[in-house]
Design a protein around this motif. Sequence first.
Motif, PDB file in Angstrom:
ATOM      1  N   LEU A   1       6.157  -7.214  -8.592  1.00  0.00           N
ATOM      2  CA  LEU A   1       6.204  -6.661  -9.934  1.00  0.00           C
ATOM      3  C   LEU A   1       5.360  -5.388 -10.009  1.00  0.00           C
ATOM      4  O   LEU A   1       4.523  -5.142  -9.130  1.00  0.00           O
ATOM      5  CB  LEU A   1       5.694  -7.695 -10.938  1.00  0.00           C
ATOM      6  N   PRO A   2       5.559  -4.580 -11.035  1.00  0.00           N
ATOM      7  CA  PRO A   2       4.822  -3.299 -11.112  1.00  0.00           C
ATOM      8  C   PRO A   2       3.310  -3.452 -11.063  1.00  0.00           C
ATOM      9  O   PRO A   2       2.611  -2.545 -10.592  1.00  0.00           O
ATOM     10  CB  PRO A   2       5.283  -2.727 -12.453  1.00  0.00           C
ATOM     11  N   GLY A   3       2.772  -4.586 -11.535  1.00  0.00           N
ATOM     12  CA  GLY A   3       1.330  -4.761 -11.511  1.00  0.00           C
ATOM     13  C   GLY A   3       0.734  -4.679 -10.128  1.00  0.00           C
ATOM     14  O   GLY A   3      -0.432  -4.287  -9.962  1.00  0.00           O
ATOM     15  N   ALA A   4       1.511  -5.033  -9.106  1.00  0.00           N
ATOM     16  CA  ALA A   4       1.005  -4.968  -7.738  1.00  0.00           C
ATOM     17  C   ALA A   4       0.756  -3.536  -7.299  1.00  0.00           C
ATOM     18  O   ALA A   4      -0.089  -3.291  -6.429  1.00  0.00           O
ATOM     19  CB  ALA A   4       1.992  -5.641  -6.788  1.00  0.00           C
ATOM     20  N   VAL A   5       1.467  -2.592  -7.886  1.00  0.00           N
ATOM     21  CA  VAL A   5       1.274  -1.185  -7.522  1.00  0.00           C
ATOM     22  C   VAL A   5      -0.139  -0.748  -7.865  1.00  0.00           C
ATOM     23  O   VAL A   5      -0.861  -0.169  -7.039  1.00  0.00           O
ATOM     24  CB  VAL A   5       2.314  -0.297  -8.228  1.00  0.00           C
ATOM     25  N   LEU A   6      -0.549  -1.013  -9.100  1.00  0.00           N
ATOM     26  CA  LEU A   6      -1.901  -0.648  -9.498  1.00  0.00           C
ATOM     27  C   LEU A   6      -2.948  -1.422  -8.714  1.00  0.00           C
ATOM     28  O   LEU A   6      -4.008  -0.883  -8.364  1.00  0.00           O
ATOM     29  CB  LEU A   6      -2.092  -0.890 -10.999  1.00  0.00           C
TER      30      LEU A   6
ATOM     31  N   VAL B   1       0.832  -1.202   0.000  1.00  0.00           N
ATOM     32  CA  VAL B   1       0.000   0.000   0.000  1.00  0.00           C
ATOM     33  C   VAL B   1       0.871   1.258   0.000  1.00  0.00           C
ATOM     34  O   VAL B   1       0.591   2.226  -0.712  1.00  0.00           O
ATOM     35  CB  VAL B   1      -0.951  -0.012   1.211  1.00  0.00           C
ATOM     36  N   ARG B   2       1.942   1.244   0.771  1.00  0.00           N
ATOM     37  CA  ARG B   2       2.838   2.404   0.765  1.00  0.00           C
ATOM     38  C   ARG B   2       3.510   2.583  -0.594  1.00  0.00           C
ATOM     39  O   ARG B   2       3.799   3.713  -1.018  1.00  0.00           O
ATOM     40  CB  ARG B   2       3.896   2.257   1.867  1.00  0.00           C
ATOM     41  N   ALA B   3       3.768   1.477  -1.283  1.00  0.00           N
ATOM     42  CA  ALA B   3       4.310   1.578  -2.637  1.00  0.00           C
ATOM     43  C   ALA B   3       3.318   2.255  -3.565  1.00  0.00           C
ATOM     44  O   ALA B   3       3.694   3.093  -4.406  1.00  0.00           O
ATOM     45  CB  ALA B   3       4.674   0.186  -3.154  1.00  0.00           C
ATOM     46  N   ALA B   4       2.045   1.916  -3.430  1.00  0.00           N
ATOM     47  CA  ALA B   4       1.020   2.566  -4.247  1.00  0.00           C
ATOM     48  C   ALA B   4       0.893   4.038  -3.882  1.00  0.00           C
ATOM     49  O   ALA B   4       0.708   4.892  -4.773  1.00  0.00           O
ATOM     50  CB  ALA B   4      -0.317   1.852  -4.064  1.00  0.00           C
ATOM     51  N   GLU B   5       0.987   4.354  -2.606  1.00  0.00           N
ATOM     52  CA  GLU B   5       0.928   5.754  -2.186  1.00  0.00           C
ATOM     53  C   GLU B   5       2.118   6.533  -2.735  1.00  0.00           C
ATOM     54  O   GLU B   5       1.972   7.702  -3.155  1.00  0.00           O
ATOM     55  CB  GLU B   5       0.899   5.836  -0.655  1.00  0.00           C
ATOM     56  N   ALA B   6       3.291   5.898  -2.746  1.00  0.00           N
ATOM     57  CA  ALA B   6       4.464   6.567  -3.310  1.00  0.00           C
ATOM     58  C   ALA B   6       4.256   6.863  -4.791  1.00  0.00           C
ATOM     59  O   ALA B   6       4.616   7.946  -5.278  1.00  0.00           O
ATOM     60  CB  ALA B   6       5.708   5.696  -3.113  1.00  0.00           C
ATOM     61  N   TRP B   7       3.672   5.937  -5.520  1.00  0.00           N
ATOM     62  CA  TRP B   7       3.416   6.161  -6.946  1.00  0.00           C
ATOM     63  C   TRP B   7       2.410   7.297  -7.151  1.00  0.00           C
ATOM     64  O   TRP B   7       2.590   8.141  -8.025  1.00  0.00           O
ATOM     65  CB  TRP B   7       2.895   4.878  -7.587  1.00  0.00           C
ATOM     66  N   LEU B   8       1.374   7.327  -6.325  1.00  0.00           N
ATOM     67  CA  LEU B   8       0.390   8.400  -6.432  1.00  0.00           C
ATOM     68  C   LEU B   8       1.012   9.755  -6.120  1.00  0.00           C
ATOM     69  O   LEU B   8       0.565  10.795  -6.644  1.00  0.00           O
ATOM     70  CB  LEU B   8      -0.795   8.131  -5.495  1.00  0.00           C
ATOM     71  N   ASP B   9       2.051   9.778  -5.291  1.00  0.00           N
ATOM     72  CA  ASP B   9       2.749  11.020  -4.956  1.00  0.00           C
ATOM     73  C   ASP B   9       3.867  11.344  -5.936  1.00  0.00           C
ATOM     74  O   ASP B   9       4.593  12.331  -5.741  1.00  0.00           O
ATOM     75  CB  ASP B   9       3.342  10.924  -3.545  1.00  0.00           C
TER      76      ASP B   9
END
Length: 422
Positions: free
Chosen positions: A74-79, A53-61
Motif C-alpha cells: 500500500l502507499p504507506g509503505a513508500v513513506l 526502497v526502490r519504490a521510495a527512490e522512485a517517488w523521491l525522483d
Amino acid sequence: MNTGKSDVSGGADWWLRPVGWQAWAVLGAVLGALALRVAYRVPDGGMDNGIVVRAAEAWLDGRSPYRDRHFLYLPGAVLAAVPQAVLPRDLVRVLVPFGVTAALAVGWAGALRVHGVPWRSRFAVLGLLGLALGFAPFAHLVELGNWTVASAVALPPALLCASRGHWVRAGVVLGCAVAVKPLLVPVLLLFVFARRWRALGAAVGVPVVLSAATALALPDPAGFFTRTLPFLLRGGDSFVRLYEASPAAVLPRLGVPGVAASLMAGAGALAGVGCAWVRWRRGAPGAGRVVDTAVALMLAAFLVSRPSYDHYLLVVLPLVLAGAFGAGAVVRGPWFWVALVPQVPGFTWLWLEPGTRRAFKDAATLCLLAAVVFRHCATGHPASASAPAPAPAEGRLGARGGARRPRPIPAPGRRGPAGGRG
C-alpha cells in the motif's frame, strides 16, 4: 481475565524456570551470526526490501512507485521506506538484517506475553533459538528483508489487547500494520465474530486514512488499484509463481486444472473460517480463544492468498508455539511437528530441492499445518486451552543454593511477585 486450567507438570516446570547467561550468549551469537551473514552477502538489505526502497527512490525522483510490478504494498509503505532511500547503501545492508532479526525476536517475546510465559524462561530462549536454527523460513525472511516482519511484530500485541478487552487498541495496532502491508486483513474477521464494530472501524479506518493521504502525494494515486491488484488477480508472473505455497499456485504445476485448484484452495479456506467461528463460539474468554481464532483465519487466508510464501508462517507460528503449556495445545499433537519437518534446514526431498520446486515443500507445510489447526479449533477442548500457563517464580535461589518453592505467575496484565512483567 483468562479462565480454565493449564497443564503444567514437572517437565513444563523445568521449561518455565529462568535460564542462565550462557544460553543468552548462545542465542545472541546465533542471531548475530545470521544477521551478519546476510549483511555481508546480500546488498540492499535483501531482495524484497530492495523492491520497497526502490519504490521510495522512485517517488523521491517524481516517478510512480507502482511502475515496478513487484511492489505489492500500500502507499504507506513508500513513506515508511524513505529513510532507507536516503541512507548510505552500506549502512542499509547492515541495518536491515539486524533490524529484521531483532523484530522477529520482539514478535516472539510478544507471543510469549500473550500466553503469560516468562520472557526469561528456558522456553523463551530455547524456543527462539529453535526457530532460528530449525525453521528455514526464519533465515529466509532475514535474507529477503521482507516487510512481513511488520505483521509478525504487530499481531501479538493486537491479540493481547483483544484478550484483555481493549478491542479498539487492538484495531489501531492492526490498522497500522495493514497500512504498511495488508497481510493481517483476515484478522479483521475476528472483530466481526466478536461484534466489536468500533474496533473494526479503527482497524479499517487507520490504513484507509494513511493510504489515502499518502496516495495524494504520489504521481499515480490509484496505482495500487490499476497496477498492483490486476497483477495479483492474474496470479503474478512466472518469477512470483515459482515460490508461491498456495495450493492454487502449486496444484496446477502437478497437472491439476487451474480452476479446480482454485476451488480446492477456496474450499479449504472456507473450512478454515468455519473452524475459526466454531472456536470462537465454543471457547471461554481468554488469550487461547483469541489466538486460535486469529491463527485459523490467517492460515485460511494463506491457502488462497496470491502470493503466499513460506515466511508468512512466521506471523502465526510463534503464537502457536508460545501456547504450548495450555491444556490441549495444538503443539502437543504429533502432526503439528510432522508439518514442520519439510522446513528443517538441510531436509531434502527427491526432486524437490531446486529453487524452482521449493514451493512444493512450503505447500506441504502450509496445508498440513492448516489442517492441524483447523481440526484443533473444531474438535479440541477450547475451554481448557484458553488459560495462560502458570509458571514458577523467577527461580531465585535460597541462601544454601536450593530453589525456592515456585509461585504461580498471575494472568497477563498484572505484575508478578518475582517476575516483573513476565
